[in-house]
Design a protein around this motif. Structure first.
Motif, PDB file in Angstrom:
ATOM      1  N   TRP A   1      64.739  45.926  45.523  1.00  0.00           N
ATOM      2  CA  TRP A   1      64.459  44.535  45.874  1.00  0.00           C
ATOM      3  C   TRP A   1      64.416  44.355  47.398  1.00  0.00           C
ATOM      4  N   LEU A   2      65.332  44.983  48.104  1.00  0.00           N
ATOM      5  CA  LEU A   2      65.308  44.907  49.563  1.00  0.00           C
ATOM      6  C   LEU A   2      64.033  45.538  50.123  1.00  0.00           C
ATOM      7  N   LEU A   3      63.594  46.631  49.522  1.00  0.00           N
ATOM      8  CA  LEU A   3      62.363  47.278  49.953  1.00  0.00           C
ATOM      9  C   LEU A   3      61.159  46.350  49.746  1.00  0.00           C
ATOM     10  N   VAL A   4      61.123  45.660  48.624  1.00  0.00           N
ATOM     11  CA  VAL A   4      60.038  44.696  48.365  1.00  0.00           C
ATOM     12  C   VAL A   4      60.053  43.595  49.416  1.00  0.00           C
ATOM     13  N   ASN A   5      61.233  43.092  49.754  1.00  0.00           N
ATOM     14  CA  ASN A   5      61.338  42.061  50.785  1.00  0.00           C
ATOM     15  C   ASN A   5      60.832  42.554  52.137  1.00  0.00           C
ATOM     16  N   ILE A   6      61.259  43.734  52.523  1.00  0.00           N
ATOM     17  CA  ILE A   6      60.857  44.296  53.816  1.00  0.00           C
ATOM     18  C   ILE A   6      59.351  44.541  53.842  1.00  0.00           C
ATOM     19  N   LEU A   7      58.815  45.093  52.768  1.00  0.00           N
ATOM     20  CA  LEU A   7      57.375  45.344  52.708  1.00  0.00           C
ATOM     21  C   LEU A   7      56.570  44.039  52.728  1.00  0.00           C
ATOM     22  N   THR A   8      57.092  42.987  52.119  1.00  0.00           N
ATOM     23  CA  THR A   8      56.425  41.686  52.137  1.00  0.00           C
ATOM     24  C   THR A   8      56.355  41.145  53.558  1.00  0.00           C
ATOM     25  N   VAL A   9      57.456  41.203  54.268  1.00  0.00           N
ATOM     26  CA  VAL A   9      57.481  40.714  55.651  1.00  0.00           C
ATOM     27  C   VAL A   9      56.547  41.551  56.523  1.00  0.00           C
ATOM     28  N   ILE A  10      56.572  42.864  56.359  1.00  0.00           N
ATOM     29  CA  ILE A  10      55.687  43.737  57.136  1.00  0.00           C
ATOM     30  C   ILE A  10      54.222  43.424  56.828  1.00  0.00           C
ATOM     31  N   ALA A  11      53.898  43.224  55.549  1.00  0.00           N
ATOM     32  CA  ALA A  11      52.513  42.901  55.167  1.00  0.00           C
ATOM     33  C   ALA A  11      52.056  41.598  55.813  1.00  0.00           C
ATOM     34  N   ILE A  12      52.938  40.609  55.856  1.00  0.00           N
ATOM     35  CA  ILE A  12      52.579  39.324  56.459  1.00  0.00           C
ATOM     36  C   ILE A  12      52.364  39.463  57.963  1.00  0.00           C
ATOM     37  N   VAL A  13      53.230  40.202  58.621  1.00  0.00           N
ATOM     38  CA  VAL A  13      53.076  40.401  60.062  1.00  0.00           C
ATOM     39  C   VAL A  13      51.789  41.174  60.359  1.00  0.00           C
ATOM     40  N   LEU A  14      51.530  42.235  59.583  1.00  0.00           N
ATOM     41  CA  LEU A  14      50.304  43.014  59.796  1.00  0.00           C
ATOM     42  C   LEU A  14      49.054  42.183  59.513  1.00  0.00           C
ATOM     43  N   TRP A  15      49.107  41.361  58.466  1.00  0.00           N
ATOM     44  CA  TRP A  15      47.977  40.481  58.148  1.00  0.00           C
ATOM     45  C   TRP A  15      47.740  39.490  59.283  1.00  0.00           C
ATOM     46  N   SER A  16      48.808  38.980  59.830  1.00  0.00           N
ATOM     47  CA  SER A  16      48.699  38.037  60.943  1.00  0.00           C
ATOM     48  C   SER A  16      48.084  38.713  62.163  1.00  0.00           C
ATOM     49  N   LEU A  17      48.503  39.939  62.440  1.00  0.00           N
ATOM     50  CA  LEU A  17      47.930  40.684  63.565  1.00  0.00           C
ATOM     51  C   LEU A  17      46.457  40.999  63.305  1.00  0.00           C
ATOM     52  N   TYR A  18      46.134  41.340  62.075  1.00  0.00           N
ATOM     53  CA  TYR A  18      44.753  41.638  61.704  1.00  0.00           C
ATOM     54  C   TYR A  18      43.856  40.418  61.900  1.00  0.00           C
ATOM     55  N   ARG A  19      44.361  39.254  61.488  1.00  0.00           N
ATOM     56  CA  ARG A  19      43.577  38.013  61.628  1.00  0.00           C
ATOM     57  C   ARG A  19      43.449  37.589  63.085  1.00  0.00           C
ATOM     58  N   GLY A  20      44.409  37.962  63.887  1.00  0.00           N
ATOM     59  CA  GLY A  20      44.367  37.651  65.312  1.00  0.00           C
ATOM     60  C   GLY A  20      44.746  36.207  65.600  1.00  0.00           C
ATOM     61  N   TYR A  21      44.614  35.843  66.856  1.00  0.00           N
ATOM     62  CA  TYR A  21      44.937  34.486  67.281  1.00  0.00           C
ATOM     63  C   TYR A  21      44.095  34.164  68.503  1.00  0.00           C
ATOM     64  N   ASP A  22      43.751  32.896  68.635  1.00  0.00           N
ATOM     65  CA  ASP A  22      42.860  32.469  69.718  1.00  0.00           C
ATOM     66  C   ASP A  22      43.600  32.201  71.019  1.00  0.00           C
ATOM     67  N   SER A  23      44.868  31.853  70.906  1.00  0.00           N
ATOM     68  CA  SER A  23      45.609  31.489  72.115  1.00  0.00           C
ATOM     69  C   SER A  23      47.097  31.757  71.903  1.00  0.00           C
ATOM     70  N   LEU A  24      47.836  31.656  72.979  1.00  0.00           N
ATOM     71  CA  LEU A  24      49.290  31.805  72.911  1.00  0.00           C
ATOM     72  C   LEU A  24      49.897  30.698  72.052  1.00  0.00           C
ATOM     73  N   TYR A  25      49.303  29.515  72.110  1.00  0.00           N
ATOM     74  CA  TYR A  25      49.765  28.368  71.314  1.00  0.00           C
ATOM     75  C   TYR A  25      49.713  28.692  69.815  1.00  0.00           C
ATOM     76  N   ILE A  26      48.614  29.269  69.369  1.00  0.00           N
ATOM     77  CA  ILE A  26      48.472  29.637  67.955  1.00  0.00           C
ATOM     78  C   ILE A  26      49.435  30.770  67.607  1.00  0.00           C
ATOM     79  N   LEU A  27      49.607  31.723  68.505  1.00  0.00           N
ATOM     80  CA  LEU A  27      50.567  32.805  68.274  1.00  0.00           C
ATOM     81  C   LEU A  27      51.976  32.249  68.087  1.00  0.00           C
ATOM     82  N   LEU A  28      52.369  31.285  68.912  1.00  0.00           N
ATOM     83  CA  LEU A  28      53.701  30.672  68.761  1.00  0.00           C
ATOM     84  C   LEU A  28      53.818  29.940  67.421  1.00  0.00           C
ATOM     85  N   GLY A  29      52.750  29.281  67.009  1.00  0.00           N
ATOM     86  CA  GLY A  29      52.747  28.616  65.707  1.00  0.00           C
ATOM     87  C   GLY A  29      52.904  29.600  64.570  1.00  0.00           C
ATOM     88  N   LYS A  30      52.220  30.733  64.667  1.00  0.00           N
ATOM     89  CA  LYS A  30      52.338  31.772  63.636  1.00  0.00           C
ATOM     90  C   LYS A  30      53.742  32.374  63.625  1.00  0.00           C
TER      91      LYS A  30
END
Length: 160
Positions: free
Chosen positions: A5-34
């Motif tokens: 269960w802990l592994l699933v949680n960690i992998l979920t958080v990693i997937a979300i962070v990687l997805w966010s990096l993949y999608r990118g951001y237009d500005s520092l403001y959007i990065l802070l929001g993410k």
């Protein structure tokens, strides 16, 4: 089981962070929001895990495991409401920042999914308030059902 269960949680958080990096951001403001949203997600995930700790306490046949998990849950429950309030504030900040940054795209599916998730968060918080005032089995079940519905819509919002 706990390690899985802990592994699933960690992998979920990693997937979300990687997805966010993949999608990118237009500005520092959007990065802070993410970043506000990702922090809120982690706090919410900690709170959702309370359900699984209690489930393991009920399902376990090993007394030592039950005792250890009961001690963990007792400590975690002290922080359940503060974590929920902090996560909710971060979600509101995220929503306000994203609406401000994307004000011309308010009909966007991602923004509409976020608005629906925010509405579900309000119902979830209200169910938690009712449960805090008077704990009944019906209120407990409604609260954790709303938590999982909210979680599902948040995942949908993230990956749209």
């Amino acid at each position: 089981m706990i390690a899985r269960w802990l592994l699933v949680n960690i992998l979920t958080v990693i997937a979300i962070v990687l997805w966010s990096l993949y999608r990118g951001y237009d500005s520092l403001y959007i990065l802070l929001g993410k970043m506000a949203a990702q922090t809120a997600f982690v706090l919410f995930l900690i709170n959702v895990n309370m359900y699984f700790v209690f489930l393991l306490i009920r399902k376990s046949k090993v007394r030592n495991v039950k005792v250890r998990l009961a001690k963990i849950s007792k400590t975690m429950m002290k922080y359940h409401i503060p974590l929920a309030i902090t996560a909710s504030l971060l979600i509101v900040i995220h929503g306000a920042m994203m609406v401000n940054a994307h004000s011309s795209e308010l009909g966007n599916v991602k923004i509409l999914a976020g608005a629906l998730s925010l509405s579900l968060l309000a119902v979830l918080l209200y169910s938690g308030l009712l449960r805090h005032r008077k704990a009944t089995g019906k209120r407990r079940k409604f609260h954790y059902t709303m938590a999982f519905i909210f979680f599902g819509f948040v995942i949908l919002h993230i990956f749209l």
